[in-house]
Write a protein that holds these residues in place. Structure first.
Motif, PDB file in Angstrom:
ATOM      1  N   ASP A 129       0.967  -1.390  -0.197  1.00 27.09           N
ATOM      2  CA  ASP A 129      -0.369   0.084  -0.262  1.00 27.09           C
ATOM      3  C   ASP A 129       0.757   1.127   0.026  1.00 27.09           C
ATOM      4  O   ASP A 129       0.152   2.537  -0.609  1.00 27.09           O
ATOM      5  CB  ASP A 129      -0.883   0.085   1.107  1.00 27.09           C
ATOM      6  N   ALA A 130       1.847   1.335   0.953  1.00 24.57           N
ATOM      7  CA  ALA A 130       2.506   2.850   1.034  1.00 24.57           C
ATOM      8  C   ALA A 130       3.237   2.406  -0.920  1.00 24.57           C
ATOM      9  O   ALA A 130       3.579   3.438  -0.593  1.00 24.57           O
ATOM     10  CB  ALA A 130       3.226   2.178   2.058  1.00 24.57           C
ATOM     11  N   VAL A 131       3.908   2.183  -0.712  1.00 22.44           N
ATOM     12  CA  VAL A 131       4.897   2.001  -2.731  1.00 22.44           C
ATOM     13  C   VAL A 131       4.022   1.964  -3.238  1.00 22.44           C
ATOM     14  O   VAL A 131       4.407   3.024  -4.071  1.00 22.44           O
ATOM     15  CB  VAL A 131       5.400   0.407  -2.709  1.00 22.44           C
ATOM     16  N   THR A 132       2.667   1.642  -3.554  1.00 17.75           N
ATOM     17  CA  THR A 132       1.614   2.862  -4.320  1.00 17.75           C
ATOM     18  C   THR A 132       1.378   3.907  -4.235  1.00 17.75           C
ATOM     19  O   THR A 132       0.857   4.393  -5.020  1.00 17.75           O
ATOM     20  CB  THR A 132       0.358   1.422  -4.617  1.00 17.75           C
ATOM     21  N   ALA A 133       1.257   3.814  -3.187  1.00 12.67           N
ATOM     22  CA  ALA A 133       0.857   5.996  -2.387  1.00 12.67           C
ATOM     23  C   ALA A 133       2.378   6.626  -3.181  1.00 12.67           C
ATOM     24  O   ALA A 133       2.087   7.573  -3.812  1.00 12.67           O
ATOM     25  CB  ALA A 133       1.268   5.825  -0.662  1.00 12.67           C
ATOM     26  N   LEU A 191      10.328 -15.826  -5.232  1.00 14.10           N
ATOM     27  CA  LEU A 191      10.093 -14.433  -5.971  1.00 14.10           C
ATOM     28  C   LEU A 191       9.572 -13.458  -5.612  1.00 14.10           C
ATOM     29  O   LEU A 191       9.331 -12.843  -6.372  1.00 14.10           O
ATOM     30  CB  LEU A 191      12.031 -14.088  -6.376  1.00 14.10           C
ATOM     31  N   ASN A 192       7.957 -14.459  -5.590  1.00 13.26           N
ATOM     32  CA  ASN A 192       7.079 -13.896  -6.580  1.00 13.26           C
ATOM     33  C   ASN A 192       6.602 -12.795  -5.026  1.00 13.26           C
ATOM     34  O   ASN A 192       6.209 -11.711  -6.019  1.00 13.26           O
ATOM     35  CB  ASN A 192       5.714 -14.558  -6.041  1.00 13.26           C
ATOM     36  N   VAL A 193       6.931 -12.214  -4.719  1.00 15.29           N
ATOM     37  CA  VAL A 193       7.443 -10.533  -3.890  1.00 15.29           C
ATOM     38  C   VAL A 193       7.848 -10.182  -4.581  1.00 15.29           C
ATOM     39  O   VAL A 193       7.418  -8.594  -4.423  1.00 15.29           O
ATOM     40  CB  VAL A 193       7.566 -11.229  -1.834  1.00 15.29           C
ATOM     41  N   ALA A 194       8.835 -10.463  -4.977  1.00 16.68           N
ATOM     42  CA  ALA A 194       9.901  -9.332  -5.422  1.00 16.68           C
ATOM     43  C   ALA A 194       9.157  -8.960  -7.015  1.00 16.68           C
ATOM     44  O   ALA A 194       8.979  -7.586  -6.789  1.00 16.68           O
ATOM     45  CB  ALA A 194      11.197  -9.853  -6.005  1.00 16.68           C
ATOM     46  N   VAL A 195       8.286  -9.157  -7.601  1.00 21.13           N
ATOM     47  CA  VAL A 195       7.712  -9.175  -8.510  1.00 21.13           C
ATOM     48  C   VAL A 195       6.704  -8.221  -7.901  1.00 21.13           C
ATOM     49  O   VAL A 195       6.036  -7.256  -9.246  1.00 21.13           O
ATOM     50  CB  VAL A 195       7.118 -10.844  -9.304  1.00 21.13           C
ATOM     51  N   ALA A 196       6.017  -8.797  -6.960  1.00 26.27           N
ATOM     52  CA  ALA A 196       4.665  -8.076  -6.905  1.00 26.27           C
ATOM     53  C   ALA A 196       4.986  -6.599  -6.173  1.00 26.27           C
ATOM     54  O   ALA A 196       4.871  -5.483  -6.626  1.00 26.27           O
ATOM     55  CB  ALA A 196       4.137  -8.241  -5.833  1.00 26.27           C
ATOM     56  N   LEU A 197       6.162  -6.552  -5.583  1.00 27.80           N
ATOM     57  CA  LEU A 197       6.851  -4.976  -5.046  1.00 27.80           C
ATOM     58  C   LEU A 197       7.543  -4.011  -6.242  1.00 27.80           C
ATOM     59  O   LEU A 197       6.903  -3.193  -6.613  1.00 27.80           O
ATOM     60  CB  LEU A 197       8.119  -5.488  -4.095  1.00 27.80           C
ATOM     61  N   SER A 198       7.598  -4.790  -7.258  1.00 32.43           N
ATOM     62  CA  SER A 198       7.758  -4.260  -8.654  1.00 32.43           C
ATOM     63  C   SER A 198       6.894  -3.827  -9.299  1.00 32.43           C
ATOM     64  O   SER A 198       6.992  -2.244 -10.463  1.00 32.43           O
ATOM     65  CB  SER A 198       9.008  -5.107  -9.740  1.00 32.43           C
ATOM     66  N   LEU A 199       5.919  -4.425  -9.183  1.00 32.00           N
ATOM     67  CA  LEU A 199       4.253  -3.698 -10.099  1.00 32.00           C
ATOM     68  C   LEU A 199       4.149  -2.890  -9.490  1.00 32.00           C
ATOM     69  O   LEU A 199       2.898  -1.721  -9.683  1.00 32.00           O
ATOM     70  CB  LEU A 199       4.137  -5.104 -10.604  1.00 32.00           C
ATOM     71  N   ALA A 200       4.056  -2.537  -8.044  1.00 33.86           N
ATOM     72  CA  ALA A 200       3.515  -1.762  -7.318  1.00 33.86           C
ATOM     73  C   ALA A 200       4.508  -0.732  -6.617  1.00 33.86           C
ATOM     74  O   ALA A 200       3.882   0.585  -6.858  1.00 33.86           O
ATOM     75  CB  ALA A 200       3.573  -2.134  -5.959  1.00 33.86           C
ATOM     76  N   GLY A 201       5.235  -0.357  -7.744  1.00 33.28           N
ATOM     77  CA  GLY A 201       6.837   0.488  -7.402  1.00 33.28           C
ATOM     78  C   GLY A 201       7.128   1.094  -9.159  1.00 33.28           C
ATOM     79  O   GLY A 201       6.342   1.595  -9.617  1.00 33.28           O
ATOM     80  N   SER A 264     -17.004  -5.917   1.912  1.00 39.06           N
ATOM     81  CA  SER A 264     -17.247  -5.734   3.883  1.00 39.06           C
ATOM     82  C   SER A 264     -17.534  -4.607   3.699  1.00 39.06           C
ATOM     83  O   SER A 264     -17.525  -3.639   2.577  1.00 39.06           O
ATOM     84  CB  SER A 264     -15.295  -5.826   4.074  1.00 39.06           C
ATOM     85  N   ALA A 265     -18.414  -4.067   4.899  1.00 41.85           N
ATOM     86  CA  ALA A 265     -18.717  -2.279   4.459  1.00 41.85           C
ATOM     87  C   ALA A 265     -17.927  -1.716   5.222  1.00 41.85           C
ATOM     88  O   ALA A 265     -17.571  -0.716   5.290  1.00 41.85           O
ATOM     89  CB  ALA A 265     -19.719  -2.398   6.171  1.00 41.85           C
ATOM     90  N   LEU A 266     -16.498  -2.404   6.139  1.00 42.05           N
ATOM     91  CA  LEU A 266     -15.252  -1.086   6.503  1.00 42.05           C
ATOM     92  C   LEU A 266     -14.006  -2.145   5.192  1.00 42.05           C
ATOM     93  O   LEU A 266     -13.549  -2.846   5.377  1.00 42.05           O
ATOM     94  CB  LEU A 266     -14.740  -1.241   7.466  1.00 42.05           C
ATOM     95  N   ARG A 267     -13.765  -1.249   4.503  1.00 44.92           N
ATOM     96  CA  ARG A 267     -12.660  -1.854   4.056  1.00 44.92           C
ATOM     97  C   ARG A 267     -10.538  -0.825   3.869  1.00 44.92           C
ATOM     98  O   ARG A 267     -10.966   0.193   4.096  1.00 44.92           O
ATOM     99  CB  ARG A 267     -12.117  -1.307   2.143  1.00 44.92           C
ATOM    100  N   VAL A 268     -10.292  -1.489   4.626  1.00 46.05           N
ATOM    101  CA  VAL A 268      -9.138  -0.880   5.012  1.00 46.05           C
ATOM    102  C   VAL A 268      -7.682  -1.484   4.433  1.00 46.05           C
ATOM    103  O   VAL A 268      -7.360  -1.923   4.054  1.00 46.05           O
ATOM    104  CB  VAL A 268      -8.918  -1.055   6.850  1.00 46.05           C
ATOM    105  N   GLY A 269      -6.951   0.277   4.003  1.00 43.43           N
ATOM    106  CA  GLY A 269      -5.551  -0.440   3.103  1.00 43.43           C
ATOM    107  C   GLY A 269      -6.436   0.456   1.751  1.00 43.43           C
ATOM    108  O   GLY A 269      -7.389   0.436   1.409  1.00 43.43           O
ATOM    109  N   THR A 270      -5.174   0.252   0.966  1.00 45.16           N
ATOM    110  CA  THR A 270      -5.637   0.669  -0.477  1.00 45.16           C
ATOM    111  C   THR A 270      -6.918   0.356  -1.140  1.00 45.16           C
ATOM    112  O   THR A 270      -6.183  -0.828  -1.429  1.00 45.16           O
ATOM    113  CB  THR A 270      -4.284   1.408  -1.291  1.00 45.16           C
TER     114      THR A 270
END
Length: 270
Positions: A129-133, A191-201, A264-270
């Motif tokens: 979320d922070a990287v996307t922002a 390393l799917n985590v690294a690719v997700a990070l790269s796609l966010a940023g 959900s009636a409350l959605r937390v996060g981007t």
């Protein structure tokens, strides 16, 4: 009148797929488990028999007619065959083998053209979320350092191709340094985590990565450092491996959390 439940299909019944299936079977508002697909359905007969409501067991090619959302928890080589039938019909595909998207970038264009959506859950990482922002402004650099137990890296193509033997090491060994794109090729199950990070940023070619084989750790450790015009931040997560040592337990929980957000009636996060 309440909206009808959206139908969900799960492909792959390994540790992640089973957790997601169990959560859907127990009940997630607005969703219903409609179908599953597995390479050897008979192998999972006992597991499926324990569910409160038995889903249809179908081949991948038949899932699009039975579901509105497909969740890929399968080997990366199957991503294309799973995603195309859904996004080409304006449906949703949740992809965990994120590295495969770098070799199938046309799937994103296909989804865009047909009103479909490819979802990459947060998975085993932290702070997407922070990287996307931050990416809405200007990011200067994104760097990630991953440390994994030896059994979580065993058999990785990069190690095999470069004749790197980590079986007997007693101290941490840096086995890779480069881009997220190259890491995804060399460590497709890790390393799917690294690719997700790269796609966010910054994208896969500007996101840099170190991978360490570390006999002193029992968890998959990821540290991310980001420099941007809005914030400088670093994040570390230590994931407990699932029954599959290449994958953290939190990956399945991330998918379940995403599914719960949908109704959900409350959605937390981007």
């Amino acid at each position: 009148m309440p909206n009808p439940s959206r139908r969900v299909a799960v492909v792959g019944l390994g540790p992640i797929g089973r957790k997601v299936v169990e959560a859907l079977d127990q009940g997630i508002d607005g969703l219903v488990l409609a179908a599953v697909s597995a390479q050897d359905p008979a192998k999972h007969g006992d597991f499926l028999a324990k569910l409160k409501r038995s889903p249809a067991v179908l081949p991948i090619d038949d899932l699009f007619a039975a579901a509105d959302i497909v969740i890929e928890c399968a080997p990366s080589k199957l991503v294309r065959s799973i995603v195309i039938p859904f996004v080409s019909r304006g449906k949703t595909a949740i992809v965990l083998s994120v590295g495969a998207l770098l070799e199938n970038e046309d799937l994103i264009a296909l989804a865009r053209q047909n009103g479909g959506q490819i979802v990459v859950p947060t998975g085993a990482l932290i702070g997407l979320d922070a990287v996307t922002a931050a990416a809405e402004g200007n990011i200067q650099s994104v760097r990630m350092v991953t440390r994994k137990p030896l059994n979580g890296l065993a058999g990785a193509p990069y190690l095999v191709e470069n004749n790197i033997d980590i079986a007997g090491i007693t101290e941490p060994l840096k086995i890779f340094e480069g881009t997220a794109r190259d890491a995804a090729k060399g460590f497709p199950a890790n390393l799917n985590v690294a690719v997700a990070l790269s796609l966010a940023g910054l994208g896969p070619d500007r996101t840099t990565l170190q991978i360490w084989a570390d006999p002193t750790v029992t968890r998959n450790v990821h540290r991310v450092e980001v420099e941007s015009d809005s914030a400088r931040f670093s994040m570390t997560i230590e994931n407990i491996p699932s029954e599959n040592p290449k994958t953290g337990r939190i990956t399945a929980l991330s998918v379940i959390a995403y599914l719960r957000k949908q109704g959900s009636a409350l959605r937390v996060g981007t």
